[in-house]
Design a protein around this motif. Structure first.
Motif, PDB file in Angstrom:
ATOM      1  N   ARG A   1       0.827  -1.216   0.000  1.00 41.38           N
ATOM      2  CA  ARG A   1       0.000   0.000   0.000  1.00 41.38           C
ATOM      3  C   ARG A   1       0.858   1.262   0.000  1.00 41.38           C
ATOM      4  O   ARG A   1       0.587   2.201  -0.733  1.00 41.38           O
ATOM      5  N   ASP A   2       1.891   1.278   0.856  1.00 43.25           N
ATOM      6  CA  ASP A   2       2.697   2.486   1.023  1.00 43.25           C
ATOM      7  C   ASP A   2       3.675   2.725  -0.122  1.00 43.25           C
ATOM      8  O   ASP A   2       3.807   3.852  -0.599  1.00 43.25           O
ATOM      9  N   GLU A   3       4.385   1.678  -0.544  1.00 43.97           N
ATOM     10  CA  GLU A   3       5.467   1.868  -1.512  1.00 43.97           C
ATOM     11  C   GLU A   3       5.165   1.311  -2.894  1.00 43.97           C
ATOM     12  O   GLU A   3       5.920   1.561  -3.831  1.00 43.97           O
TER      13      GLU A   3
ATOM     14  N   PRO B   1       2.902   0.483  -6.506  1.00 37.10           N
ATOM     15  CA  PRO B   1       2.182   1.320  -7.478  1.00 37.10           C
ATOM     16  C   PRO B   1       0.711   1.479  -7.089  1.00 37.10           C
ATOM     17  O   PRO B   1       0.149   0.634  -6.398  1.00 37.10           O
ATOM     18  N   LYS B   2       0.107   2.561  -7.550  1.00 35.16           N
ATOM     19  CA  LYS B   2      -1.322   2.799  -7.288  1.00 35.16           C
ATOM     20  C   LYS B   2      -2.141   1.742  -8.028  1.00 35.16           C
ATOM     21  O   LYS B   2      -1.759   1.265  -9.087  1.00 35.16           O
ATOM     22  N   GLY B   3      -3.281   1.400  -7.462  1.00 37.60           N
ATOM     23  CA  GLY B   3      -4.171   0.441  -8.120  1.00 37.60           C
ATOM     24  C   GLY B   3      -3.850  -1.007  -7.823  1.00 37.60           C
ATOM     25  O   GLY B   3      -4.490  -1.908  -8.347  1.00 37.60           O
ATOM     26  N   VAL B   4      -2.846  -1.266  -6.987  1.00 35.13           N
ATOM     27  CA  VAL B   4      -2.507  -2.634  -6.616  1.00 35.13           C
ATOM     28  C   VAL B   4      -3.185  -2.943  -5.290  1.00 35.13           C
ATOM     29  O   VAL B   4      -3.087  -2.178  -4.341  1.00 35.13           O
ATOM     30  N   LYS B   5      -3.918  -4.059  -5.247  1.00 31.84           N
ATOM     31  CA  LYS B   5      -4.637  -4.453  -4.034  1.00 31.84           C
ATOM     32  C   LYS B   5      -3.992  -5.709  -3.447  1.00 31.84           C
ATOM     33  O   LYS B   5      -3.579  -6.595  -4.184  1.00 31.84           O
TER      34      LYS B   5
ATOM     35  N   SER C   1      -3.922  -6.569  -9.632  1.00 24.62           N
ATOM     36  CA  SER C   1      -3.845  -5.278 -10.302  1.00 24.62           C
ATOM     37  C   SER C   1      -4.310  -5.456 -11.747  1.00 24.62           C
ATOM     38  O   SER C   1      -4.332  -6.563 -12.277  1.00 24.62           O
TER      39      SER C   1
ATOM     40  N   ASP D   1       2.748  -3.630 -12.963  1.00 24.93           N
ATOM     41  CA  ASP D   1       2.647  -3.247 -11.557  1.00 24.93           C
ATOM     42  C   ASP D   1       2.901  -4.458 -10.655  1.00 24.93           C
ATOM     43  O   ASP D   1       3.545  -4.336  -9.607  1.00 24.93           O
TER      44      ASP D   1
END
Length: 165
Positions: free
Chosen positions: A117-119, A121-125, A137, A142
Motif C-alpha cells: 500500500r505504502d510503496e 504502485p497505485k491500483g494494486v490491491k 492489479s 505493476d
C-alpha cells in the motif's frame, strides 16, 4: 476493460527436499572422520521439527552447518529454519532442536500488505487469505514491480510467488 491479473505470496516448505537434505546430512555425519565416535545424529522430531543430537556442543553446531549446506545446495532458503541458539544438555548428550517455519503469520501478512500500500504502485490491491496474500492489479507491470519490492525487503520468511495469472 482488461481483466485483473494476480499472484499469491506464500511461504511453503518442500518437505521432500528438506527430507533429502536431512538424509544427506545423516549420511555425511556417519562417514566423516571428525564426527566418528561423537554419536552425532540428525532426525525428524514430529511433523515440523528436526533434532540434532551429539556428544559435544561443537559437533552439534558443526552438524547444523552441514545441514544448512545441504539445504542451500537443494535451493532451499535458510529462513525456513528456526533453530535454538544453544544446544540443550540432556545427560551427557547435547540436543539442538530445529523447528521449520511454514506459512505467513497474520502480522507478517499485514506488514507485507502495508508495504504494498505504502510503496507499491497505485491500483494494486493486497488481500490476506489465511496463510497467504493475494496481490491483484489491472497491469501486469505493476505486479512485477510489487514482486521486486517484496524481494528487496528482507522479511524473516522464505517467500514464494505462485498462481501468477
Amino acid at each position: 476493460m482488461a481483466a485483473e491479473s494476480s499472484f499469491d505470496v506464500v511461504s511453503k516448505l518442500d518437505r521432500q527436499e528438506v527430507d533429502n537434505a536431512l538424509n544427506q546430512t545423516g549420511k555425511e555425519l556417519s562417514q566423516r572422520f571428525d564426527f566418528k565416535g561423537t554419536g552425532t545424529t540428525i532426525a525428524w522430531q514430529g511433523e515440523d521439527g528436526i533434532e540434532i543430537k551429539s556428544g559435544s556442543e561443537e559437533r552439534a553446531a558443526a552438524a547444523m552447518d552441514v545441514f544448512k549446506e545441504k539445504l542451500v545446495k537443494r535451493k532451499l532458503s535458510l529462513k525456513i529454519l528456526d533453530a535454538a541458539e544453544e544446544a540443550k544438555i540432556s545427560g551427557k548428550e547435547y540436543r539442538l532442536p530445529i523447528s521449520l517455519k511454514e506459512g505467513i503469520s497474520s502480522e507478517d501478512a499485514k506488514k507485507i500488505s502495508k508495504l504494498i500500500r505504502d510503496e507499491g504502485p497505485k491500483g494494486v490491491k493486497a488481500q490476506i487469505q489465511g496463510e497467504e496474500l493475494r496481490v491483484s492489479s489491472k497491469k501486469k507491470d505493476d505486479l512485477q514491480s510489487v514482486m521486486n519490492l517484496i524481494k528487496e525487503k528482507d522479511f524473516d520468511l522464505a517467500l514464494q510467488f505462485v498462481n501468477y495469472r
